[in-house]
Design an enzyme around this catalytic site. Structure first.
Site, mmCIF file in Angstrom:
data_model
loop_
_atom_site.group_PDB
_atom_site.id
_atom_site.type_symbol
_atom_site.label_atom_id
_atom_site.label_comp_id
_atom_site.label_asym_id
_atom_site.label_seq_id
_atom_site.Cartn_x
_atom_site.Cartn_y
_atom_site.Cartn_z
ATOM 1 N N SER A 117 0.830 -1.206 0.000
ATOM 2 C CA SER A 117 0.000 0.000 0.000
ATOM 3 C C SER A 117 0.863 1.253 0.000
ATOM 4 O O SER A 117 2.002 1.251 0.497
ATOM 5 C CB SER A 117 -0.856 -0.042 1.270
ATOM 6 O OG SER A 117 -1.296 1.231 1.613
ATOM 7 N N TYR A 141 -1.421 0.092 10.498
ATOM 8 C CA TYR A 141 -1.701 -0.530 9.190
ATOM 9 C C TYR A 141 -0.496 -0.391 8.256
ATOM 10 O O TYR A 141 -0.017 -1.377 7.681
ATOM 11 C CB TYR A 141 -2.931 0.120 8.563
ATOM 12 C CG TYR A 141 -3.153 -0.271 7.114
ATOM 13 C CD1 TYR A 141 -3.656 -1.520 6.773
ATOM 14 C CD2 TYR A 141 -2.835 0.623 6.078
ATOM 15 C CE1 TYR A 141 -3.849 -1.872 5.440
ATOM 16 C CE2 TYR A 141 -3.024 0.271 4.748
ATOM 17 C CZ TYR A 141 -3.527 -0.978 4.428
ATOM 18 O OH TYR A 141 -3.699 -1.321 3.115
ATOM 19 N N LYS A 145 2.214 -3.228 6.588
ATOM 20 C CA LYS A 145 2.506 -3.406 5.156
ATOM 21 C C LYS A 145 4.016 -3.397 4.928
ATOM 22 O O LYS A 145 4.534 -4.156 4.095
ATOM 23 C CB LYS A 145 1.814 -2.318 4.323
ATOM 24 C CG LYS A 145 0.312 -2.481 4.262
ATOM 25 C CD LYS A 145 -0.091 -3.772 3.544
ATOM 26 C CE LYS A 145 -1.575 -4.009 3.515
ATOM 27 N NZ LYS A 145 -1.954 -5.296 2.917
ATOM 28 N N TYR A 169 -0.317 -0.282 -3.800
ATOM 29 C CA TYR A 169 -1.491 0.329 -4.422
ATOM 30 C C TYR A 169 -1.671 1.742 -3.885
ATOM 31 O O TYR A 169 -1.545 1.975 -2.689
ATOM 32 C CB TYR A 169 -2.790 -0.404 -4.070
ATOM 33 C CG TYR A 169 -2.825 -1.895 -4.196
ATOM 34 C CD1 TYR A 169 -1.942 -2.612 -5.005
ATOM 35 C CD2 TYR A 169 -3.802 -2.604 -3.493
ATOM 36 C CE1 TYR A 169 -2.042 -3.993 -5.107
ATOM 37 C CE2 TYR A 169 -3.905 -3.980 -3.593
ATOM 38 C CZ TYR A 169 -3.011 -4.665 -4.387
ATOM 39 O OH TYR A 169 -3.128 -6.032 -4.474
HETATM 40 N N1 LIG Z 1 -8.754 -0.702 -1.121
HETATM 41 C C1 LIG Z 1 -7.662 0.047 -1.243
HETATM 42 O O1 LIG Z 1 -7.720 1.216 -1.673
HETATM 43 C C2 LIG Z 1 -6.311 -0.534 -0.890
HETATM 44 C C3 LIG Z 1 -5.174 0.282 -1.007
HETATM 45 C C4 LIG Z 1 -3.924 -0.256 -0.697
HETATM 46 C C5 LIG Z 1 -3.820 -1.575 -0.284
HETATM 47 N N2 LIG Z 1 -4.928 -2.342 -0.155
HETATM 48 C C6 LIG Z 1 -4.780 -3.731 0.301
HETATM 49 O O2 LIG Z 1 -5.452 -4.581 -0.585
HETATM 50 C C7 LIG Z 1 -5.973 -5.703 0.125
HETATM 51 C C8 LIG Z 1 -7.438 -5.893 -0.214
HETATM 52 O O3 LIG Z 1 -8.166 -4.730 0.052
HETATM 53 P P1 LIG Z 1 -9.720 -4.645 -0.283
HETATM 54 O O4 LIG Z 1 -10.030 -3.217 -0.505
HETATM 55 O O5 LIG Z 1 -10.082 -5.638 -1.312
HETATM 56 O O6 LIG Z 1 -10.327 -5.090 1.126
HETATM 57 P P2 LIG Z 1 -11.495 -6.119 1.455
HETATM 58 O O7 LIG Z 1 -11.741 -5.967 2.908
HETATM 59 O O8 LIG Z 1 -12.628 -5.954 0.512
HETATM 60 O O9 LIG Z 1 -10.811 -7.523 1.142
HETATM 61 C C9 LIG Z 1 -10.030 -8.234 2.052
HETATM 62 C C10 LIG Z 1 -10.421 -9.696 1.923
HETATM 63 O O10 LIG Z 1 -9.561 -10.476 2.763
HETATM 64 C C11 LIG Z 1 -10.370 -11.338 3.549
HETATM 65 N N3 LIG Z 1 -9.639 -11.543 4.789
HETATM 66 C C12 LIG Z 1 -9.353 -10.622 5.736
HETATM 67 N N4 LIG Z 1 -8.648 -11.202 6.725
HETATM 68 C C13 LIG Z 1 -8.483 -12.506 6.370
HETATM 69 C C14 LIG Z 1 -7.845 -13.625 6.992
HETATM 70 N N5 LIG Z 1 -7.252 -13.520 8.177
HETATM 71 N N6 LIG Z 1 -7.854 -14.805 6.349
HETATM 72 C C15 LIG Z 1 -8.469 -14.947 5.142
HETATM 73 N N7 LIG Z 1 -9.110 -13.931 4.525
HETATM 74 C C16 LIG Z 1 -9.111 -12.738 5.147
HETATM 75 C C17 LIG Z 1 -11.680 -10.611 3.725
HETATM 76 O O11 LIG Z 1 -12.765 -11.456 4.047
HETATM 77 C C18 LIG Z 1 -11.850 -9.953 2.354
HETATM 78 O O12 LIG Z 1 -12.482 -10.817 1.447
HETATM 79 C C19 LIG Z 1 -5.708 -5.453 1.608
HETATM 80 O O13 LIG Z 1 -4.561 -6.189 1.976
HETATM 81 C C20 LIG Z 1 -5.429 -3.968 1.651
HETATM 82 O O14 LIG Z 1 -4.567 -3.652 2.692
HETATM 83 C C21 LIG Z 1 -6.183 -1.851 -0.443
#
Ligand SMILES: NC(=O)c1ccc[n+]([C@@H]2O[C@H](COP(=O)([O-])OP(=O)(O)OC[C@H]3O[C@@H](n4cnc5c(N)ncnc54)[C@H](O)[C@@H]3O)[C@@H](O)[C@H]2O)c1
Length: 321
Positions: A117, A141, A145, A169
Site C-alpha cells: 500500500s 496498518y 505493510k 497500491y
Molecule cells: N482498497 C484500497 O484502496 C487498498 C489500497 C492499498 C492496499 N490495499 C490492500 O489490498 C488488500 C485488499 O483490500 P480490499 O479493498 O479488497 O479489502 P477487502 O476488505 O474488501 O478484502 C479483504 C479480503 O480479505 C479477507 N480476509 C481478511 N482477513 C483474512 C484472513 N485472516 N484470512 C483470510 N481472509 C481474510 C476478507 O474477508 C476480504 O475478502 C488489503 O490487503 C489492503 O490492505 C487496499
C-alpha cells in the site's frame, strides 16, 4: 497453472481472481469472509473458506491443489481504525502472513505477489512518489505493510527459488463488474455515495491546502487496471524472471477532492455544493505516485479514466443500495 488468491472474496481480490481466470489461469480463492462476500467469488474459481492465520488449513490447500503461486490480498485494510486496533491489525496482517509464507515454504511454492500500500510512505515530502522514497508509515496498518514487504524479502534467504514482488497500491476505486463494489465505510467514494443516497450533501475536509484548488490531491486508480497488473506480475514470475522488490501502482497524476466531487455530480446527475469542513489531522496535501517501473515490467497502465472510475463505482453502488 493455478494461483491461490487469499482475500479473493473481497473488493480487490475478487477482481484479481477474475483477471487470472480471464487470462486462462486457474484460481483457488481462500478467504475467511470477514469483510468479503461469497457473492464476489467468480464462478470459475474454487472457493475455500479459511483464515490465513490457520497454517494447517493452508497446508491442506497446498497439498490438495497444484498451486504454483500466491497473490496475498487478504488483510485488514483500515489505516485509521488500525490506530485503535493495533493488535488486531498486526495479527491479521503480520501473523497471517507468517503462517501463509510458512505454509508456502513447506509446500515448495515459490511465486508470490503481495498487496502492499501507499501507506508505507506515510506523508512523503515529494511531488511524485518513487519506489526509492523513504518508508515512513504513520499507522499500525502502514507498519504492517512494511513488515509484510520485509517478510517477502526475507524468504529469499531461505529459498533460492523464491520470486516475489510487493505491489504498492494507491487509491483503488471503481468497479470492473457491477456485482462487485467497495464496501469500505472509510473510503472517499463510498462515503460520498452514501451521503448522496441518504439525501445529504457530501463534505470536503479542508480547502486551504497548497494545491491549485485548495483541496487534497490523491492518485486514483481503477481496480480492473490494478487486477491486470497482478496477472502480468504472476506471468513474469512464472517465467523465472525476477521482478523488483516493490512497484508503485499509481497514475503519475492526481485528482483533487473537488475534482472528484464535480465528477460525481456529473455522473450521478445530482447537483450539489460540497460542505467545506475543517481539515482532518494528518491528511497530506498531495500524494501522487510514479508508476513508470510497473509500466515497464508488469503491464501497468491506466486503461480507465476518472469518469470511468466514478461511473462504474456509482453504478455498482446503486445496484446494491
Ligand atoms: N482498497 C484500497 O484502496 C487498498 C489500497 C492499498 C492496499 N490495499 C490492500 O489490498 C488488500 C485488499 O483490500 P480490499 O479493498 O479488497 O479489502 P477487502 O476488505 O474488501 O478484502 C479483504 C479480503 O480479505 C479477507 N480476509 C481478511 N482477513 C483474512 C484472513 N485472516 N484470512 C483470510 N481472509 C481474510 C476478507 O474477508 C476480504 O475478502 C488489503 O490487503 C489492503 O490492505 C487496499
Amino acid at each position: 497453472m493455478t494461483w491461490l488468491v487469499t482475500g479473493g472474496a473481497g473488493y480487490i481480490g475478487s477482481h484479481v481472481a477474475r483477471a487470472f481466470l480471464d487470462s486462462g489461469i486457474d484460481v483457488v480463492v481462500y478467504d475467511d469472509l470477514s469483510t468479503g462476500s461469497l457473492d464476489f467469488v467468480p464462478d470459475g474459481a474454487i472457493f475455500i473458506e479459511g483464515s490465513i492465520l490457520d497454517e494447517d488449513a493452508l497446508s491442506h490447500v497446498f497439498e490438495r491443489n497444484m498451486i504454483s503461486g500466491v497473490v496475498s490480498v487478504a488483510g485488514y485494510k483500515y489505516a485509521g481504525e488500525s490506530v485503535k486496533r493495533p493488535f488486531h491489525t498486526y495479527t491479521q496482517n503480520v501473523s497471517g502472513l507468517v503462517s501463509l509464507l510458512s505454509a508456502m515454504h513447506q509446500a515448495g511454492v515459490h511465486n508470490y505477489v503481495f498487496s502492499s500500500s501507499a501507506s508505507v510512505y506515510g506523508t512523503p515530502d515529494v511531488d511524485v512518489v518513487t519506489e526509492s522514497c523513504e518508508l515512513a508509515p504513520e499507522s499500525p496498518y502502514g507498519q504492517t505493510k512494511v513488515i509484510g514487504e520485509w517478510l517477502a524479502q526475507n524468504m529469499c534467504a531461505i529459498d533460492s527459488d523464491w520470486k516475489f514482488t510487493n505491489l504498492r497500491y494507491f487509491n483503488v476505486v471503481g468497479s470492473g463488474y457491477p456485482e462487485i463494489y467497495d464496501r469500505s465505510p472509510h473510503n472517499l467514494f463510498p462515503i460520498v455515495f452514501d451521503r448522496l443516497l441518504d439525501g445529504q450533501v457530501p463534505q470536503i475536509n479542508g480547502n486551504d491546502y497548497p494545491t491549485p484548488d485548495g483541496t487534497c490531491i490523491r492518485d486514483y486508480i481503477h481496480v480492473a487496471d490494478l487486477a491486470i497488473a497482478h496477472v502480468a506480475a504472476a506471468q513474469v514470475l512464472e517465467q523465472g524472471v525476477k521482478l523488483l522488490p516493490a512497484y508503485n501502482l499509481g497514475s503519475g497524476r492526481g485528482s483533487s477532492v473537488a475534482e472528484i466531487m464535480a465528477e460525481i455530480a456529473e455522473v450521478t446527475g445530482i447537483a450539489f455544493d460540497p460542505i467545506i469542513a475543517p481539515r482532518r489531522p494528518g491528511d497530506p496535501a498531495r500524494i501522487v505516485a510514479d508508476g513508470t517501473a510497473a509500466s515497464r515490467d508488469i503491464d501497468w497502465k491506466m486503461r480507465h479514466s476518472l469518469a470511468d472510475m466514478v461511473r462504474s463505482a456509482w453504478e455498482s453502488r446503486r445496484l446494491h443500495s
